[in-house]
Design an enzyme around this catalytic site. Structure first.
Site, PDB file in Angstrom:
ATOM      1  N   TRP A  82      -7.096   0.846   1.084  1.00 16.91           N
ATOM      2  CA  TRP A  82      -7.213   2.300   1.254  1.00 16.91           C
ATOM      3  C   TRP A  82      -8.635   2.765   0.943  1.00 16.91           C
ATOM      4  O   TRP A  82      -9.132   3.690   1.583  1.00 16.91           O
ATOM      5  CB  TRP A  82      -6.230   3.015   0.326  1.00 16.91           C
ATOM      6  N   HIS A  83      -9.281   2.121  -0.014  1.00 18.11           N
ATOM      7  CA  HIS A  83     -10.627   2.545  -0.396  1.00 18.11           C
ATOM      8  C   HIS A  83     -11.659   2.245   0.688  1.00 18.11           C
ATOM      9  O   HIS A  83     -12.708   2.898   0.727  1.00 18.11           O
ATOM     10  CB  HIS A  83     -11.050   1.873  -1.698  1.00 18.11           C
ATOM     11  N   GLY A  84     -11.410   1.274   1.527  1.00 20.93           N
ATOM     12  CA  GLY A  84     -12.369   0.965   2.573  1.00 20.93           C
ATOM     13  C   GLY A  84     -11.961  -0.258   3.362  1.00 20.93           C
ATOM     14  O   GLY A  84     -11.234  -1.124   2.864  1.00 20.93           O
TER      15      GLY A  84
END
Length: 507
Positions: free
Chosen positions: A342-344
């Site tokens: 989700w962060h990248g």
């Protein structure tokens, strides 16, 4: 990785602090004073959309379309949650309400996946199959991860019949309210929407004004005076490409560990402070995570609303701890791998998520064995693990991560003091500190001492009461004077340098 458009009106910019925020606050309360309550809400929506589109106007239709589609689906689900006897949970034409909910969630995830993961998936397919497929560069819309998750939560609550009373204006304000829009917290409708309908929030309140400015000022100081300066050392070490000795590697990793801490903590403070100016209380999203004595406690303190989302909408639906012990560990691991993703859209974030998933599994085993650890040792192990994991979070490539980690265990270079070159002009204090140090220290040490002092200072600061704890008590004259001094120093640093965007804006 998708590219995010950037601009200059962040919370820590003069445009926001000196122009945008005062105008929005004054007009909002003026409208409320004239009893134009609906117009006041509409003004906040328009002002929030202006704040969003200031970064890139071409993504304004995207967020507007997302709001209208999700509101329509949510309203349909909420109003179909009838209490009629024998209700089968089906809509007209025999369509299952669960199917409508699933379709709504899938639409949000597909939109997020297209913008955030298309290039990542294509790069991996090309590497696996030896192909060379390309797509035009995809610009990551600002805040898409946050407003997507916020609206998924709303759809689930609508399915449960909890949102039928809300109209499009209240819903739009809930999604777009600028203090939380860009980088969270991920808010639940019950946490914020009733506040906008409360008469208590309509008039300007001195206590909230002072408290909001106090918390905002501390957040601004964390961002422009602390985080942005740690960024100079972190960038020099991670992106320089040079080999790092023992002290240089640890200084590099700790610089990023504290940069991210004060950057995200500063944003959370500024979001809470700005929201309090409107008498709106946002949920606490950051609670001194570097005080944690184990990795589970860390995730109860770091990005609290994301942790809650992953628990409620991923870990529990996977089965949580209701299945076998093996399945429980697998559910934890999957949840954090996806949380990392989700962060990248890079394998570095996947590795980081996998490390935390594995660490939580180890912690669960340790608790089962019932062998308590001394608090000091528990804190040290937790902090060191978090610091090492942040290396993968920050590094752009596996080679960069390996270079930093190798230096951290290169005891042969422990006698050296060399740090990556970082020009003092990049710091908020300009060059005056180096000029002073040159009078007393050898030239070779001048560029190194500030880094070591800053790291030592950061270790002390993170053990103190946080801004919310300080502001929860009455704000006496001494606190207000300190607040004014902190705010003034932060404003000076902000006007003297160009503040970078908050790190979580990229996620």
């Amino acid at each position: 990785m998708p590219v995010m458009a950037a601009s200059s009106m962040v919370f820590s910019s003069w445009q926001f602090i000196l122009v945008y925020l005062p105008i929005v606050v004054l007009i909002y309360f003026l409208m409320n004073h004239l009893r134009w309550i609906t117009a006041g809400k509409a003004w906040l929506v328009v002002a929030s959309l202006f704040f969003y589109s200031y970064w890139d106007t071409k993504h304004l239709p995207l967020i507007l379309g997302s709001i209208f589609v999700n509101f329509a689906i949510g309203t349909y689900l909420a109003k179909s949650h009838g209490p009629l006897p024998g209700d089968t949970g089906r809509l007209n034409h025999g369509i299952s309400r669960k199917m409508v909910l699933a379709a709504g969630i899938a639409a949000n995830l597909v939109l997020l996946g297209y913008y955030k993961y298309t290039n990542f998936l294509l790069d991996n397919v090309n590497a696996l199959l030896g192909t060379a497929h390309t797509v035009p560069q995809i610009v990551l819309p600002l805040a898409i991860s946050f407003f997507t998750f916020t609206q998924i939560v709303y759809l689930v609550d609508s399915y449960r019949g909890e949102t039928a009373k809300y109209g499009i204006l209240n819903y739009s304000l809930f999604v777009t309210f600028f203090p939380h829009l860009i980088a969270g917290p991920i808010v639940h409708h019950q946490q914020i929407m009733p506040q906008f309908d409360s008469r208590w929030t309509l008039m300007l309140r001195k206590s909230n004004l002072l408290k909001g400015l106090f918390i905002f000022g501390i957040g601004l100081f964390k961002k422009v005076v602390i985080a942005d300066n740690f960024a100079v050392w972190a960038d020099a070490g991670f992106d320089g490409g040079q080999s790092l000795g023992f002290f240089a590697a640890w200084a590099t990793s700790l610089a990023y560990t504290f940069q991210l801490y004060f950057d995200f903590s500063g944003y959370c403070d500024m979001a809470i402070g700005a929201s309090l100016l409107f008498n709106i209380s946002l949920p606490i999203n950051f609670n001194s995570p570097y005080k944690a004595l184990n990795i589970q406690d860390f995730w109860r303190r770091w990005h609290i609303t994301l942790s809650s989302f992953l628990r409620d909408y991923l870990y529990i639906p996977l089965g949580g701890n209701r299945s076998s012990e093996y399945q429980t560990y697998l559910n934890i691991f999957i949840t954090f791998v996806l949380g990392g993703l989700w962060h990248g859209a890079t394998w570095m974030f996947v590795i980081w998520g996998a490390m935390h998933g594995a660490a939580l599994g180890v912690h669960r085993l340790w608790k089962k064995w019932g062998r308590p650890m001394p608090a000091a040792l528990a804190w040290l192990l937790t902090f060191v693990f978090v610091n090492v994991a942040w290396v993968f979070f920050r590094a752009k490539t596996l080679e960069d991560a390996a270079r930093v980690l190798h230096g951290m265990v290169d005891f042969r270079s422990i006698a050296g003091t060399s740090l990556p070159s970082a020009p003092t002009s990049d710091f908020a204090w300009g060059g005056w500190l180096s000029d002073v140090l040159l009078q007393y220290l050898p030239v070779g040490l001048v560029g190194h001492v500030p880094a070591y002092l800053a790291i030592a200072f950061a270790f002390i600061v993170v053990r103190q009461k946080n801004s919310i704890e300080i502001a929860s008590a009455s704000l006496g004259s001494a606190k207000l004077v300190c607040g004014v001094v902190i705010f003034s120093l932060a404003m000076y640093a902000m006007l003297a340098t160009t503040s970078s965007v908050f790190l979580y804006f990229n996620f």
